[in-house]
Design a protein around this motif. Structure first.
Motif, PDB file in Angstrom:
ATOM      1  N   ARG A 141       0.825  -1.218   0.000  1.00 38.36           N
ATOM      2  CA  ARG A 141       0.000   0.000   0.000  1.00 38.36           C
ATOM      3  C   ARG A 141       0.856   1.264   0.000  1.00 38.36           C
ATOM      4  O   ARG A 141       0.326   2.364   0.054  1.00 38.36           O
ATOM      5  CB  ARG A 141      -0.927   0.034   1.218  1.00 38.36           C
ATOM      6  CG  ARG A 141      -2.071  -0.938   1.149  1.00 38.36           C
ATOM      7  CD  ARG A 141      -3.025  -0.807   2.332  1.00 38.36           C
ATOM      8  NE  ARG A 141      -2.428  -1.319   3.575  1.00 38.36           N
ATOM      9  CZ  ARG A 141      -2.080  -0.575   4.622  1.00 38.36           C
ATOM     10  NH1 ARG A 141      -2.277   0.715   4.636  1.00 38.36           N
ATOM     11  NH2 ARG A 141      -1.542  -1.132   5.693  1.00 38.36           N
ATOM     12  N   ASP A 142       2.204   1.082  -0.019  1.00 39.84           N
ATOM     13  CA  ASP A 142       3.115   2.227  -0.007  1.00 39.84           C
ATOM     14  C   ASP A 142       2.905   3.062   1.254  1.00 39.84           C
ATOM     15  O   ASP A 142       2.873   4.284   1.214  1.00 39.84           O
ATOM     16  CB  ASP A 142       2.904   3.075  -1.271  1.00 39.84           C
ATOM     17  CG  ASP A 142       4.015   4.088  -1.490  1.00 39.84           C
ATOM     18  OD1 ASP A 142       5.167   3.810  -1.113  1.00 39.84           O
ATOM     19  OD2 ASP A 142       3.718   5.173  -2.025  1.00 39.84           O
ATOM     20  N   ASP A 143       2.785   2.398   2.399  1.00 43.32           N
ATOM     21  CA  ASP A 143       2.433   3.053   3.654  1.00 43.32           C
ATOM     22  C   ASP A 143       3.547   2.873   4.682  1.00 43.32           C
ATOM     23  O   ASP A 143       3.515   1.956   5.506  1.00 43.32           O
ATOM     24  CB  ASP A 143       1.111   2.479   4.162  1.00 43.32           C
ATOM     25  CG  ASP A 143       0.526   3.265   5.319  1.00 43.32           C
ATOM     26  OD1 ASP A 143       1.248   4.075   5.941  1.00 43.32           O
ATOM     27  OD2 ASP A 143      -0.667   3.046   5.606  1.00 43.32           O
ATOM     28  N   LEU A 144       4.538   3.769   4.643  1.00 42.54           N
ATOM     29  CA  LEU A 144       5.671   3.694   5.555  1.00 42.54           C
ATOM     30  C   LEU A 144       5.225   3.850   7.003  1.00 42.54           C
ATOM     31  O   LEU A 144       5.734   3.147   7.891  1.00 42.54           O
ATOM     32  CB  LEU A 144       6.711   4.765   5.201  1.00 42.54           C
ATOM     33  CG  LEU A 144       7.962   4.806   6.079  1.00 42.54           C
ATOM     34  CD1 LEU A 144       8.710   3.485   6.038  1.00 42.54           C
ATOM     35  CD2 LEU A 144       8.855   5.961   5.648  1.00 42.54           C
ATOM     36  N   ALA A 145       4.284   4.730   7.269  1.00 34.79           N
ATOM     37  CA  ALA A 145       3.814   4.922   8.641  1.00 34.79           C
ATOM     38  C   ALA A 145       3.237   3.627   9.207  1.00 34.79           C
ATOM     39  O   ALA A 145       3.503   3.273  10.363  1.00 34.79           O
ATOM     40  CB  ALA A 145       2.775   6.049   8.693  1.00 34.79           C
ATOM     41  N   ALA A 146       2.487   2.894   8.400  1.00 39.12           N
ATOM     42  CA  ALA A 146       1.929   1.612   8.852  1.00 39.12           C
ATOM     43  C   ALA A 146       3.039   0.595   9.099  1.00 39.12           C
ATOM     44  O   ALA A 146       2.984  -0.179  10.059  1.00 39.12           O
ATOM     45  CB  ALA A 146       0.919   1.075   7.845  1.00 39.12           C
ATOM     46  N   LEU A 147       4.055   0.590   8.223  1.00 33.38           N
ATOM     47  CA  LEU A 147       5.194  -0.312   8.436  1.00 33.38           C
ATOM     48  C   LEU A 147       5.813  -0.069   9.804  1.00 33.38           C
ATOM     49  O   LEU A 147       6.074  -1.000  10.569  1.00 33.38           O
ATOM     50  CB  LEU A 147       6.269  -0.083   7.365  1.00 33.38           C
ATOM     51  CG  LEU A 147       6.104  -0.782   6.045  1.00 33.38           C
ATOM     52  CD1 LEU A 147       7.033  -0.178   5.006  1.00 33.38           C
ATOM     53  CD2 LEU A 147       6.380  -2.253   6.195  1.00 33.38           C
ATOM     54  N   MET A 148       6.041   1.196  10.120  1.00 35.76           N
ATOM     55  CA  MET A 148       6.746   1.542  11.346  1.00 35.76           C
ATOM     56  C   MET A 148       5.939   1.263  12.611  1.00 35.76           C
ATOM     57  O   MET A 148       6.518   1.129  13.684  1.00 35.76           O
ATOM     58  CB  MET A 148       7.217   2.982  11.282  1.00 35.76           C
ATOM     59  CG  MET A 148       8.270   3.175  10.180  1.00 35.76           C
ATOM     60  SD  MET A 148       8.978   4.817  10.095  1.00 35.76           S
ATOM     61  CE  MET A 148      10.082   4.746  11.506  1.00 35.76           C
ATOM     62  N   THR A 149       4.625   1.115  12.485  1.00 34.40           N
ATOM     63  CA  THR A 149       3.828   0.782  13.677  1.00 34.40           C
ATOM     64  C   THR A 149       4.105  -0.640  14.156  1.00 34.40           C
ATOM     65  O   THR A 149       3.761  -0.978  15.280  1.00 34.40           O
ATOM     66  CB  THR A 149       2.313   0.942  13.435  1.00 34.40           C
ATOM     67  OG1 THR A 149       1.885  -0.023  12.464  1.00 34.40           O
ATOM     68  CG2 THR A 149       1.949   2.352  13.005  1.00 34.40           C
ATOM     69  N   HIS A 150       4.727  -1.440  13.302  1.00 32.71           N
ATOM     70  CA  HIS A 150       5.044  -2.820  13.666  1.00 32.71           C
ATOM     71  C   HIS A 150       6.479  -2.978  14.157  1.00 32.71           C
ATOM     72  O   HIS A 150       6.927  -4.086  14.408  1.00 32.71           O
ATOM     73  CB  HIS A 150       4.785  -3.750  12.475  1.00 32.71           C
ATOM     74  CG  HIS A 150       3.367  -3.718  12.033  1.00 32.71           C
ATOM     75  ND1 HIS A 150       2.334  -4.212  12.795  1.00 32.71           N
ATOM     76  CD2 HIS A 150       2.786  -3.215  10.921  1.00 32.71           C
ATOM     77  CE1 HIS A 150       1.197  -4.031  12.175  1.00 32.71           C
ATOM     78  NE2 HIS A 150       1.440  -3.428  11.029  1.00 32.71           N
ATOM     79  N   TRP A 151       7.195  -1.859  14.268  1.00 32.79           N
ATOM     80  CA  TRP A 151       8.572  -1.887  14.758  1.00 32.79           C
ATOM     81  C   TRP A 151       8.603  -1.406  16.197  1.00 32.79           C
ATOM     82  O   TRP A 151       8.006  -0.383  16.532  1.00 32.79           O
ATOM     83  CB  TRP A 151       9.455  -0.951  13.958  1.00 32.79           C
ATOM     84  CG  TRP A 151       9.589  -1.253  12.507  1.00 32.79           C
ATOM     85  CD1 TRP A 151       9.135  -2.348  11.834  1.00 32.79           C
ATOM     86  CD2 TRP A 151      10.199  -0.423  11.534  1.00 32.79           C
ATOM     87  NE1 TRP A 151       9.447  -2.243  10.514  1.00 32.79           N
ATOM     88  CE2 TRP A 151      10.100  -1.083  10.302  1.00 32.79           C
ATOM     89  CE3 TRP A 151      10.836   0.804  11.597  1.00 32.79           C
ATOM     90  CZ2 TRP A 151      10.609  -0.548   9.132  1.00 32.79           C
ATOM     91  CZ3 TRP A 151      11.344   1.337  10.437  1.00 32.79           C
ATOM     92  CH2 TRP A 151      11.231   0.668   9.219  1.00 32.79           C
ATOM     93  N   ALA A 152       9.338  -2.120  17.031  1.00 28.11           N
ATOM     94  CA  ALA A 152       9.583  -1.647  18.387  1.00 28.11           C
ATOM     95  C   ALA A 152      10.467  -0.400  18.296  1.00 28.11           C
ATOM     96  O   ALA A 152      11.286  -0.293  17.386  1.00 28.11           O
ATOM     97  CB  ALA A 152      10.280  -2.732  19.199  1.00 28.11           C
ATOM     98  N   PRO A 153      10.306   0.548  19.222  1.00 26.70           N
ATOM     99  CA  PRO A 153      11.159   1.747  19.187  1.00 26.70           C
ATOM    100  C   PRO A 153      12.648   1.417  19.198  1.00 26.70           C
ATOM    101  O   PRO A 153      13.448   2.131  18.594  1.00 26.70           O
ATOM    102  CB  PRO A 153      10.756   2.510  20.455  1.00 26.70           C
ATOM    103  CG  PRO A 153       9.377   2.024  20.764  1.00 26.70           C
ATOM    104  CD  PRO A 153       9.324   0.586  20.294  1.00 26.70           C
ATOM    105  N   GLU A 154      13.003   0.323  19.829  1.00 29.51           N
ATOM    106  CA  GLU A 154      14.417  -0.075  19.910  1.00 29.51           C
ATOM    107  C   GLU A 154      14.813  -1.052  18.808  1.00 29.51           C
ATOM    108  O   GLU A 154      15.905  -1.641  18.850  1.00 29.51           O
ATOM    109  CB  GLU A 154      14.718  -0.687  21.287  1.00 29.51           C
ATOM    110  CG  GLU A 154      14.070  -2.030  21.542  1.00 29.51           C
ATOM    111  CD  GLU A 154      12.605  -1.990  21.986  1.00 29.51           C
ATOM    112  OE1 GLU A 154      12.075  -3.072  22.282  1.00 29.51           O
ATOM    113  OE2 GLU A 154      11.982  -0.908  22.026  1.00 29.51           O
ATOM    114  N   MET A 155      13.971  -1.211  17.775  1.00 27.67           N
ATOM    115  CA  MET A 155      14.255  -2.141  16.686  1.00 27.67           C
ATOM    116  C   MET A 155      15.609  -1.824  16.063  1.00 27.67           C
ATOM    117  O   MET A 155      15.976  -0.654  15.915  1.00 27.67           O
ATOM    118  CB  MET A 155      13.177  -2.026  15.608  1.00 27.67           C
ATOM    119  CG  MET A 155      13.255  -3.082  14.501  1.00 27.67           C
ATOM    120  SD  MET A 155      14.425  -2.821  13.151  1.00 27.67           S
ATOM    121  CE  MET A 155      13.694  -1.485  12.260  1.00 27.67           C
ATOM    122  N   VAL A 156      16.336  -2.880  15.731  1.00 30.82           N
ATOM    123  CA  VAL A 156      17.611  -2.712  15.040  1.00 30.82           C
ATOM    124  C   VAL A 156      17.625  -3.579  13.787  1.00 30.82           C
ATOM    125  O   VAL A 156      17.031  -4.653  13.747  1.00 30.82           O
ATOM    126  CB  VAL A 156      18.832  -3.061  15.925  1.00 30.82           C
ATOM    127  CG1 VAL A 156      18.949  -2.098  17.088  1.00 30.82           C
ATOM    128  CG2 VAL A 156      18.790  -4.486  16.402  1.00 30.82           C
TER     129      VAL A 156
END
Length: 144
Positions: free
Chosen positions: A21-36
């Motif tokens: 869907r070309d939705d970067l914001a949605a992608l980032m909701t699935h990342w923990a803040p400390e994701m590496v």
């Protein structure tokens, strides 16, 4: 398959949907803040990965992730895709060619409590560079 593995595969399905869907914001909701992200030259934080993904999404439109396999074991999920897109913006100094590109992508994610906390990925960057005209085709035969 355990409930954890099923839930983790569902997280990956939502990530794929967000890419498509070309939705970067949605992608980032699935990342923990400390994701590496474990990259070739070291570890990248979530903000750096998000910036790079945004740059890619601006340069390549109509992204479609073709899923070949998703395998879950415990908190790890292994993926194998082909990324299809159109080069519609500047990328690595190359103006838009409007060419369709495809790139093999393999990855592994560690998911804890529904969020990606670690990611490892390998993309066929040589093939991508060749499709953009940055690498002579004969170089690919050496790595096939």
């Amino acid at each position: 398959m355990s409930t954890t593995e099923e839930k983790n595969k569902a997280v990956v399905a939502r990530l794929i949907d967000a890419w498509n869907r070309d939705d970067l914001a949605a992608l980032m909701t699935h990342w923990a803040p400390e994701m590496v992200h474990h990259a070739r030259d070291g570890v990248l934080d979530a903000a750096t990965v998000g910036a790079e993904m945004g740059r890619f999404m601006r340069a390549f439109r109509k992204i479609r992730m073709e899923v070949h396999s998703v395998v879950a074991e415990g908190d790890l999920v292994a993926t194998r895709f082909t990324v299809h897109a159109r080069h519609d913006g500047d990328y690595l100094g190359v103006p838009a060619t409007h060419r369709q590109i495809r790139c093999a992508l393999m990855g592994q994610l560690r998911i804890v409590d529904g969020l990606v906390v670690e990611h490892w990925g390998v993309a066929d960057g040589l093939h991508l560079l060749e499709q953009l005209g940055l690498l002579p085709e004969q170089y690919l035969s050496a790595t096939a």
